[in-house]
Design an enzyme around this catalytic site. Structure first.
Site, PDB file in Angstrom:
ATOM      1  CG  ASP A  97      -0.277  -0.416   2.502  1.00 49.06           C
ATOM      2  OD1 ASP A  97       0.966  -0.421   2.557  1.00 49.06           O
ATOM      3  OD2 ASP A  97      -0.976  -0.718   3.473  1.00 49.06           O
ATOM      4  CG  HIS A 149      -5.926  -2.078   8.831  1.00 53.02           C
ATOM      5  ND1 HIS A 149      -6.071  -0.922   9.560  1.00 53.02           N
ATOM      6  CD2 HIS A 149      -4.592  -2.183   8.604  1.00 53.02           C
ATOM      7  CE1 HIS A 149      -4.887  -0.374   9.756  1.00 53.02           C
ATOM      8  NE2 HIS A 149      -3.973  -1.116   9.180  1.00 53.02           N
ATOM      9  CG  ASN A 176      -9.028  -1.377  11.968  1.00 53.11           C
ATOM     10  OD1 ASN A 176      -8.054  -1.987  11.541  1.00 53.11           O
ATOM     11  ND2 ASN A 176      -9.514  -0.302  11.355  1.00 53.11           N
ATOM     12  CD  GLU A 189      -8.730   1.157   7.720  1.00 52.94           C
ATOM     13  OE1 GLU A 189      -8.752   0.222   8.534  1.00 52.94           O
ATOM     14  OE2 GLU A 189      -8.098   2.214   7.923  1.00 52.94           O
TER      15      GLU A 189
HETATM   16  C1  GLP Z   1      -0.588   0.372   8.571  1.00 53.23           C
HETATM   17  C2  GLP Z   1      -0.198  -0.428   7.328  1.00 53.23           C
HETATM   18  C3  GLP Z   1      -0.394  -1.902   7.535  1.00 53.23           C
HETATM   19  C4  GLP Z   1       0.208  -2.320   8.852  1.00 53.23           C
HETATM   20  C5  GLP Z   1      -0.540  -1.652   9.969  1.00 53.23           C
HETATM   21  C6  GLP Z   1      -0.001  -2.003  11.346  1.00 53.23           C
HETATM   22  O1  GLP Z   1      -1.879   0.843   8.567  1.00 53.23           O
HETATM   23  N1  GLP Z   1      -0.901  -0.013   6.174  1.00 53.23           N
HETATM   24  O2  GLP Z   1       0.178  -2.617   6.446  1.00 53.23           O
HETATM   25  O3  GLP Z   1       0.129  -3.710   9.002  1.00 53.23           O
HETATM   26  O4  GLP Z   1      -0.418  -0.247   9.802  1.00 53.23           O
HETATM   27  O5  GLP Z   1       1.121  -1.226  11.619  1.00 53.23           O
HETATM   28  P1  GLP Z   1       2.105  -1.403  12.812  1.00 53.23           P
HETATM   29  O6  GLP Z   1       2.952  -2.563  12.457  1.00 53.23           O
HETATM   30  O7  GLP Z   1       2.876  -0.123  12.861  1.00 53.23           O
HETATM   31  O8  GLP Z   1       1.274  -1.627  14.016  1.00 53.23           O
END
Ligand code: GLP
Length: 245
Positions: free
Chosen positions: A67, A138, A136, A143
């Site tokens: 992404d 995702h 959440n 989402e």
């Molecule tokens: C972001 C990314 C995800 C990631 C998520 C969790 O929103 N788009 O790909 O898995 O955050 O991030 P973190 O590892 O910083 O908790």
């Protein structure tokens, strides 16, 4: 589906990095599906260490990221292209031309998504997809929704995601409200999936994703239907879920 409980973040990073390293050693031309966020940082550090020791060669590998924030270019230090370059690509011998991240600068989001789907089609399927998980549930930036997405699409980020990711920005107002993300359908086409989770804040999402019902309201729950998933989490991430010994 296999669950591996790690002691802590460091241990999780070591185990997951070993799985990715084994993949690259066994199949040097692997297509790695890569992720951003804090969770994979330790993995990338370990992969760089192994590369420097001469244990890993990324010369034939390809990477396709999940992404990108809409509106941010690769020079912007909050963009996921910048993250990937500075956390991994600049320190290993992967051919930059074969590292793909959605282009957040294309004004027409539908066009950006079409282009990325073409990239996935031409370079995929992903051999090993690394995933983090949002609080959440995702994955990528898919989402919670009324239905599972298929291809790359532009999403409005959930308020909870905006606040969770605000820590990377000067202020919450600076967090982009939209992102381009690979769809759930494309993620599910990966041959293998490696999901990582660390910390108490992920415990509820992990339990709902892997012990709850399959629903687009918890996007990661779809992974229950994938044939080859490894979840590496630390004790805190698994703290709400019972693991069979
Ligand atoms: C972001 C990314 C995800 C990631 C998520 C969790 O929103 N788009 O790909 O898995 O955050 O991030 P973190 O590892 O910083 O908790």
């Amino acid at each position: 589906m296999r669950f591996i409980q790690a002691k802590d973040y460091e241990d999780m990073s070591r185990i997951a990095a070993d799985i990715i390293a084994a993949q690259v050693i066994l199949k040097p031309d692997s297509v790695l599906g890569l992720a951003t966020g804090s969770s994979p940082e330790g993995i990338y550090r370990k992969l760089i260490e192994s590369y420097r020791k001469g244990e890993l060669d990324f010369g034939r590998a390809t990477s396709i990221n999940l992404d990108e924030y809409k509106g941010l270019d690769g020079e912007n230090s909050q963009s996921y292209r910048y993250y990937m370059d500075h956390q991994l690509f600049d320190f290993i011998n992967i051919d930059k031309k074969r590292t793909f991240v959605p282009d957040g600068t294309i004004e027409d989001a539908e066009e950006a998504c079409r282009i990325y789907d073409g990239i996935i089609r031409d370079n995929g399927p992903v051999t090993l997809q690394l995933l983090g998980i949002g609080c959440n549930g995702h994955i990528g930036f898919n989402e919670p929704a009324e239905e599972f997405s298929t291809g790359t699409h532009c999403v409005d980020l959930a308020e909870s995601t905006i606040s969770a990711n605000a820590r990377f920005f000067d202020s919450i107002e600076d967090v982009p409200r939209q992102a381009i993300t690979m769809g759930i359908g494309s993620i599910m086409q990966a041959e293998k999936i490696l999901l990582i989770a660390s910390g108490k804040s992920k415990a509820k999402a992990i339990k709902e994703a892997f012990r709850g019902k399959i629903t687009p309201k918890v996007p990661a729950s779809i992974l229950q239907l994938h044939k080859d998933v490894i979840v590496v989490g630390d004790v805190e991430a698994f703290s709400e879920m019972e693991l069979k010994q």
